[in-house]
Write a protein that holds these residues in place. Structure first.
Motif, PDB file in Angstrom:
ATOM      1  N   THR A 134       0.862  -1.193   0.000  1.00  0.00           N
ATOM      2  CA  THR A 134       0.000   0.000   0.000  1.00  0.00           C
ATOM      3  C   THR A 134       0.891   1.232   0.000  1.00  0.00           C
ATOM      4  OG1 THR A 134      -1.600  -1.231   1.295  1.00  0.00           O
ATOM      5  CG2 THR A 134      -1.864   1.166   1.235  1.00  0.00           C
ATOM      6  N   ILE A 135       0.614   2.134  -0.909  1.00  0.00           N
ATOM      7  CA  ILE A 135       1.385   3.379  -0.980  1.00  0.00           C
ATOM      8  C   ILE A 135       0.574   4.433  -0.239  1.00  0.00           C
ATOM      9  CG2 ILE A 135       2.448   5.095  -2.502  1.00  0.00           C
ATOM     10  CD1 ILE A 135       3.597   2.298  -2.953  1.00  0.00           C
ATOM     11  N   GLY A 136       1.062   4.802   0.914  1.00  0.00           N
ATOM     12  CA  GLY A 136       0.336   5.823   1.663  1.00  0.00           C
ATOM     13  C   GLY A 136      -0.893   5.260   2.325  1.00  0.00           C
ATOM     14  N   ILE A 137      -2.041   5.396   1.669  1.00  0.00           N
ATOM     15  CA  ILE A 137      -3.297   5.032   2.324  1.00  0.00           C
ATOM     16  C   ILE A 137      -4.333   4.604   1.298  1.00  0.00           C
ATOM     17  CG2 ILE A 137      -4.371   7.340   2.303  1.00  0.00           C
ATOM     18  CD1 ILE A 137      -4.109   5.895   5.614  1.00  0.00           C
ATOM     19  N   ASP A 138      -5.221   3.721   1.705  1.00  0.00           N
ATOM     20  CA  ASP A 138      -6.262   3.225   0.819  1.00  0.00           C
ATOM     21  C   ASP A 138      -7.473   2.968   1.707  1.00  0.00           C
ATOM     22  OD1 ASP A 138      -7.574   2.148  -1.338  1.00  0.00           O
ATOM     23  OD2 ASP A 138      -6.632   0.172  -1.192  1.00  0.00           O
ATOM     24  N   PHE A 139      -8.685   3.057   1.174  1.00  0.00           N
ATOM     25  CA  PHE A 139      -9.797   2.675   2.040  1.00  0.00           C
ATOM     26  C   PHE A 139     -10.927   2.021   1.275  1.00  0.00           C
ATOM     27  CE2 PHE A 139     -11.475   6.794   0.771  1.00  0.00           C
ATOM     28  CZ  PHE A 139     -12.856   6.629   0.801  1.00  0.00           C
ATOM     29  N   LYS A 140     -11.723   1.269   2.023  1.00  0.00           N
ATOM     30  CA  LYS A 140     -12.873   0.560   1.475  1.00  0.00           C
ATOM     31  C   LYS A 140     -14.081   0.871   2.349  1.00  0.00           C
ATOM     32  CE  LYS A 140     -11.521  -2.576  -1.728  1.00  0.00           C
ATOM     33  NZ  LYS A 140     -12.228  -2.700  -2.997  1.00  0.00           N
ATOM     34  N   ILE A 141     -15.245   0.741   1.731  1.00  0.00           N
ATOM     35  CA  ILE A 141     -16.480   0.974   2.486  1.00  0.00           C
ATOM     36  C   ILE A 141     -17.301  -0.308   2.459  1.00  0.00           C
ATOM     37  CG2 ILE A 141     -18.664   2.241   2.464  1.00  0.00           C
ATOM     38  CD1 ILE A 141     -16.958   4.510   2.617  1.00  0.00           C
ATOM     39  N   LYS A 142     -17.841  -0.672   3.601  1.00  0.00           N
ATOM     40  CA  LYS A 142     -18.770  -1.811   3.624  1.00  0.00           C
ATOM     41  C   LYS A 142     -19.850  -1.515   4.662  1.00  0.00           C
ATOM     42  CE  LYS A 142     -19.298  -6.777   4.010  1.00  0.00           C
ATOM     43  NZ  LYS A 142     -18.736  -8.062   3.667  1.00  0.00           N
ATOM     44  N   THR A 143     -21.104  -1.742   4.275  1.00  0.00           N
ATOM     45  CA  THR A 143     -22.205  -1.508   5.211  1.00  0.00           C
ATOM     46  C   THR A 143     -22.646  -2.843   5.797  1.00  0.00           C
ATOM     47  OG1 THR A 143     -22.887   0.413   3.921  1.00  0.00           O
ATOM     48  CG2 THR A 143     -24.491  -0.456   5.472  1.00  0.00           C
ATOM     49  N   ILE A 144     -22.741  -2.868   7.124  1.00  0.00           N
ATOM     50  CA  ILE A 144     -23.163  -4.098   7.795  1.00  0.00           C
ATOM     51  C   ILE A 144     -24.409  -3.816   8.643  1.00  0.00           C
ATOM     52  CG2 ILE A 144     -20.808  -5.029   7.890  1.00  0.00           C
ATOM     53  CD1 ILE A 144     -20.788  -4.271  10.918  1.00  0.00           C
ATOM     54  N   GLU A 145     -25.121  -4.860   9.014  1.00  0.00           N
ATOM     55  CA  GLU A 145     -26.272  -4.728   9.913  1.00  0.00           C
ATOM     56  C   GLU A 145     -25.859  -5.247  11.279  1.00  0.00           C
ATOM     57  OE1 GLU A 145     -30.014  -4.682   9.506  1.00  0.00           O
ATOM     58  OE2 GLU A 145     -30.102  -4.011   7.430  1.00  0.00           O
ATOM     59  N   LEU A 146     -26.128  -4.449  12.299  1.00  0.00           N
ATOM     60  CA  LEU A 146     -25.749  -4.834  13.648  1.00  0.00           C
ATOM     61  C   LEU A 146     -26.784  -4.295  14.617  1.00  0.00           C
ATOM     62  CD1 LEU A 146     -23.229  -6.335  14.728  1.00  0.00           C
ATOM     63  CD2 LEU A 146     -22.176  -4.123  15.124  1.00  0.00           C
ATOM     64  N   LYS A 147     -27.369  -5.181  15.394  1.00  0.00           N
ATOM     65  CA  LYS A 147     -28.356  -4.778  16.400  1.00  0.00           C
ATOM     66  C   LYS A 147     -29.426  -3.862  15.820  1.00  0.00           C
ATOM     67  CE  LYS A 147     -25.412  -5.441  20.392  1.00  0.00           C
ATOM     68  NZ  LYS A 147     -24.805  -4.883  21.590  1.00  0.00           N
ATOM     69  N   GLY A 148     -29.915  -4.224  14.629  1.00  0.00           N
ATOM     70  CA  GLY A 148     -31.003  -3.456  14.014  1.00  0.00           C
ATOM     71  C   GLY A 148     -30.573  -2.139  13.388  1.00  0.00           C
ATOM     72  N   LYS A 149     -29.288  -1.873  13.354  1.00  0.00           N
ATOM     73  CA  LYS A 149     -28.804  -0.627  12.745  1.00  0.00           C
ATOM     74  C   LYS A 149     -27.958  -0.946  11.521  1.00  0.00           C
ATOM     75  CE  LYS A 149     -28.815   2.614  16.571  1.00  0.00           C
ATOM     76  NZ  LYS A 149     -30.244   2.747  16.423  1.00  0.00           N
ATOM     77  N   LYS A 150     -28.069  -0.058  10.519  1.00  0.00           N
ATOM     78  CA  LYS A 150     -27.192  -0.175   9.350  1.00  0.00           C
ATOM     79  C   LYS A 150     -25.959   0.665   9.639  1.00  0.00           C
ATOM     80  CE  LYS A 150     -29.284  -1.134   4.910  1.00  0.00           C
ATOM     81  NZ  LYS A 150     -30.355  -2.042   5.268  1.00  0.00           N
ATOM     82  N   ILE A 151     -24.825   0.006   9.656  1.00  0.00           N
ATOM     83  CA  ILE A 151     -23.585   0.719   9.989  1.00  0.00           C
ATOM     84  C   ILE A 151     -22.643   0.692   8.796  1.00  0.00           C
ATOM     85  CG2 ILE A 151     -21.591   0.807  11.531  1.00  0.00           C
ATOM     86  CD1 ILE A 151     -23.404  -0.625  13.613  1.00  0.00           C
ATOM     87  N   LYS A 152     -22.259   1.887   8.393  1.00  0.00           N
ATOM     88  CA  LYS A 152     -21.330   2.007   7.266  1.00  0.00           C
ATOM     89  C   LYS A 152     -19.917   2.038   7.841  1.00  0.00           C
ATOM     90  CE  LYS A 152     -20.714   4.884   3.162  1.00  0.00           C
ATOM     91  NZ  LYS A 152     -21.284   6.036   2.454  1.00  0.00           N
ATOM     92  N   LEU A 153     -19.130   1.050   7.454  1.00  0.00           N
ATOM     93  CA  LEU A 153     -17.750   1.001   7.924  1.00  0.00           C
ATOM     94  C   LEU A 153     -16.841   1.596   6.859  1.00  0.00           C
ATOM     95  CD1 LEU A 153     -17.608  -2.662   9.329  1.00  0.00           C
ATOM     96  CD2 LEU A 153     -18.131  -0.551  10.568  1.00  0.00           C
ATOM     97  N   GLN A 154     -16.095   2.591   7.259  1.00  0.00           N
ATOM     98  CA  GLN A 154     -15.106   3.192   6.364  1.00  0.00           C
ATOM     99  C   GLN A 154     -13.765   2.691   6.894  1.00  0.00           C
ATOM    100  OE1 GLN A 154     -14.088   7.399   6.784  1.00  0.00           O
ATOM    101  NE2 GLN A 154     -14.855   7.712   4.723  1.00  0.00           N
ATOM    102  N   ILE A 155     -13.157   1.760   6.157  1.00  0.00           N
ATOM    103  CA  ILE A 155     -11.975   1.080   6.682  1.00  0.00           C
ATOM    104  C   ILE A 155     -10.724   1.555   5.954  1.00  0.00           C
ATOM    105  CG2 ILE A 155     -10.984  -1.175   7.240  1.00  0.00           C
ATOM    106  CD1 ILE A 155     -13.983  -2.207   6.471  1.00  0.00           C
ATOM    107  N   TRP A 156      -9.828   2.163   6.704  1.00  0.00           N
ATOM    108  CA  TRP A 156      -8.605   2.725   6.136  1.00  0.00           C
ATOM    109  C   TRP A 156      -7.457   1.732   6.311  1.00  0.00           C
ATOM    110  CZ3 TRP A 156      -8.490   7.535   3.746  1.00  0.00           C
ATOM    111  CH2 TRP A 156      -9.675   8.284   3.863  1.00  0.00           C
ATOM    112  N   ASP A 157      -6.776   1.484   5.229  1.00  0.00           N
ATOM    113  CA  ASP A 157      -5.647   0.570   5.211  1.00  0.00           C
ATOM    114  C   ASP A 157      -4.389   1.420   5.109  1.00  0.00           C
ATOM    115  OD1 ASP A 157      -3.900  -1.533   4.777  1.00  0.00           O
ATOM    116  OD2 ASP A 157      -4.429  -1.769   2.667  1.00  0.00           O
ATOM    117  N   THR A 158      -3.548   1.379   6.131  1.00  0.00           N
ATOM    118  CA  THR A 158      -2.381   2.263   6.142  1.00  0.00           C
ATOM    119  C   THR A 158      -1.132   1.516   5.705  1.00  0.00           C
ATOM    120  OG1 THR A 158      -1.900   1.700   8.436  1.00  0.00           O
ATOM    121  CG2 THR A 158      -3.341   3.599   8.056  1.00  0.00           C
ATOM    122  N   ALA A 159      -0.169   2.257   5.215  1.00  0.00           N
ATOM    123  CA  ALA A 159       1.106   1.662   4.813  1.00  0.00           C
ATOM    124  C   ALA A 159       1.937   1.395   6.051  1.00  0.00           C
ATOM    125  CB  ALA A 159       1.842   2.612   3.886  1.00  0.00           C
TER     126      ALA A 159
END
Length: 200
Positions: A41-66
């Motif tokens: 990874t050069i610098g930084i990269d990120f992905k988004i994934k939405t999951i369901e947890l305890k009746g809530k929709k949670i958008k995870l913004q996941i940053w992958d660092t070098a």
């Protein structure tokens, strides 16, 4: 206006030495894919994934660092605002485990105090090349009071569990909003202190 597709947004961070499998973990979780030919990874990269947890929709913004030192100054600014941090080491690489102490210091320096942390011993499918015992991983996690899992992005072991557990820990810590219009958050503990003490 389009309805918001999620209830909450959590910013998560993957940190650890270069080559421990942070990008593989991220891609296994977000795309259910495993690729042996990732470039560093050069610098930084990120992905988004939405999951369901305890009746809530949670958008995870996941940053992958070098993991490399030369990108270190870029990545420190990404600690700000992170709600959950996964520290990753490679069970076949003792040095990556030894460096966990350094990564924990970085979190203390740059991340918010109440950030949820989780330690992942990755590549647990490679048992024959193991250099770091599960007990050592459990011990350092216990010493720092953080969650611990051994994972394998390749064999898809505990990857989803890691992200769901971390998201759930963040969710459980969130105070429930009592006033939707004003967005005022009242924590029960705050009230007791206020009523018992006189002003200023």
């Amino acid at each position: 206006m389009a309805k918001k597709q999620y209830d909450l947004l959590f910013k998560l961070l993957l940190i650890g030495d270069s080559g421990v499998g942070k990008t593989c973990i991220l891609y296994r979780f977000s795309d259910d894919a495993f690729n042996t030919t990732f470039i560093s990874t050069i610098g930084i990269d990120f992905k988004i994934k939405t999951i369901e947890l305890k009746g809530k929709k949670i958008k995870l913004q996941i940053w992958d660092t070098a993991g490399q030192e030369r990108f270190h100054t870029i990545t420190t600014s990404y600690y700000r605002g992170a709600m959950g941090i996964m520290l990753v080491y490679d069970i076949t690489n003792a040095k990556s485990f030894d460096n966990i102490a350094k990564w924990l210091r970085n979190i203390d320096e740059h991340a918010s105090e109440d950030v949820e942390k989780m330690l992942l011993g990755n590549k647990c499918d490679m048992a024959d090349r193991r250099m770091v015992s599960k007990e050592r991983g459990e011990q350092i996690a216990k010493d720092h009071n953080i969650r611990f899992l051994e994972t394998s992005a390749k064999a898809n072991i505990h990857i989803d569990k890691a992200f769901y557990d971390l998201a759930e820990a963040i969710l459980d810590k969130m105070p429930s909003k009592t006033n939707d219009e004003g967005g005022v958050v009242v924590r029960p503990t705050d009230q007791k202190q206020q009523s018992g003490s006189r002003c200023c």
